[in-house]
Design an enzyme around this catalytic site. Structure first.
Site, PDB file in Angstrom:
ATOM      1  N   CYS A 101       0.835  -1.176   0.020  1.00  0.00           N
ATOM      2  CA  CYS A 101      -0.277   0.056   0.209  1.00  0.00           C
ATOM      3  C   CYS A 101       0.940   1.258   0.050  1.00  0.00           C
ATOM      4  CB  CYS A 101      -0.859  -0.059   0.994  1.00  0.00           C
ATOM      5  SG  CYS A 101      -2.301   1.045   1.014  1.00  0.00           S
ATOM      6  N   HIS A 199      -3.250  -5.199   0.890  1.00  0.00           N
ATOM      7  CA  HIS A 199      -2.705  -5.545   2.178  1.00  0.00           C
ATOM      8  C   HIS A 199      -2.547  -7.012   2.214  1.00  0.00           C
ATOM      9  CE1 HIS A 199      -2.235  -1.671   4.115  1.00  0.00           C
ATOM     10  NE2 HIS A 199      -3.106  -1.254   3.458  1.00  0.00           N
ATOM     11  N   GLU A 201      -0.990  -8.869   4.167  1.00  0.00           N
ATOM     12  CA  GLU A 201      -0.837  -9.377   5.656  1.00  0.00           C
ATOM     13  C   GLU A 201      -2.110  -9.672   6.043  1.00  0.00           C
ATOM     14  OE1 GLU A 201      -0.943  -4.697   6.167  1.00  0.00           O
ATOM     15  OE2 GLU A 201      -0.452  -6.182   4.415  1.00  0.00           O
TER      16      GLU A 201
END
Length: 243
Positions: A101, A199, A201
């Site tokens: 990002c 994202h 993660e």
């Protein structure tokens, strides 16, 4: 003694590191690496790591790319300076990099590119912010990202308001959404440098997103072992591709 696992330095906002770093730690652990947290300049030791993740967070100051200040921008000048320095040092040392990002945007800026500060206005599309995979991007053929995650449509999340505009030197577009907004950039040649606007993660439960961490770790492992053979890394990455 230096760990046998690659060590990855992760830059994060001091405000949100407490909740984001565990996700980064998990993504890297699943990929076979160790994570170290960098939230201020005193924590950074570029010579102690085999790769770098530039994490998400606040907007980047438009002063870094010739943009105009907007009242809605939430800035973190200290973090801007930290991440510019980390990326420049990583480039100088040929360390592999994954930008997430804000990190993808900073990767592009350090390479000489610029940002669109109102990406959703430019592309005339609704900005739906969610950590769930409710947005679709199309990965370009012949890219390293495609080798990692497979080509074609991919479901991602979205928390950004800005996006890459002019692509930096040595980078290419690796993915766009249906409006044409750039969603990923990557270095054309070795060493590994990939920036994604979403994202991964938060999407550790989806194998296509875990593959991004594996790609970084594979490149970091190859470098730490001093193979000097990016072709072998590319072959390993190609073998990871999923439909």
């Amino acid at each position: 003694m230096r760990s046998t696992k690659p060590i990855i330095g992760v830059t994060l906002s001091a405000r949100s590191a407490w909740r984001i770093f565990p996700l980064m730690w998990l993504g890297l652990r699943l990929a076979g690496a160790r994570a170290v947290k960098w939230v201020d300049a005193d924590a950074v030791d570029i010579d102690a790591v085999d790769g770098v993740i530039i994490g998400g967070g606040d907007d980047i100051s438009p002063e870094l790319y010739g943009g105009e200040m907007v009242v809605t921008a939430r800035l973190d000048p200290a973090r801007d300076a930290l991440e510019r320095a980390v990326l420049r040092d990583a480039f100088a040392r040929d360390l592999p990099v994954l930008g997430i990002c804000r990190g993808a945007q900073m990767l592009n800026i350090v390479a000489g590119g610029s940002l669109d500060q109102d990406a959703y206005g430019t592309h005339q599309t609704r900005n739906v912010k969610t950590i769930l995979p409710r947005k679709t991007v199309r990965i370009a053929d012949g890219t390293r990202l495609g080798g990692l995650a497979g080509t074609g449509d991919m479901r991602v999340n979205a928390l950004h308001s800005q996006a890459v505009d002019r692509v930096g030197i040595g980078l290419r577009v690796a993915a766009r959404d249906s409006t044409g907004m750039i969603q990923a950039v990557e270095r054309v040649r070795a060493p590994f440098a990939l920036g994604v606007q979403w994202h991964p993660e938060h999407l550790f439960y989806m194998r296509r997103h875990r593959a991004l961490f594996r790609g970084l770790v594979s490149a970091a492992r190859a470098r730490s072992e001093n193979t000097g053979q990016m072709a072998s890394v590319d072959a390993e990455i190609a073998g990871m591709a999923v439909d």
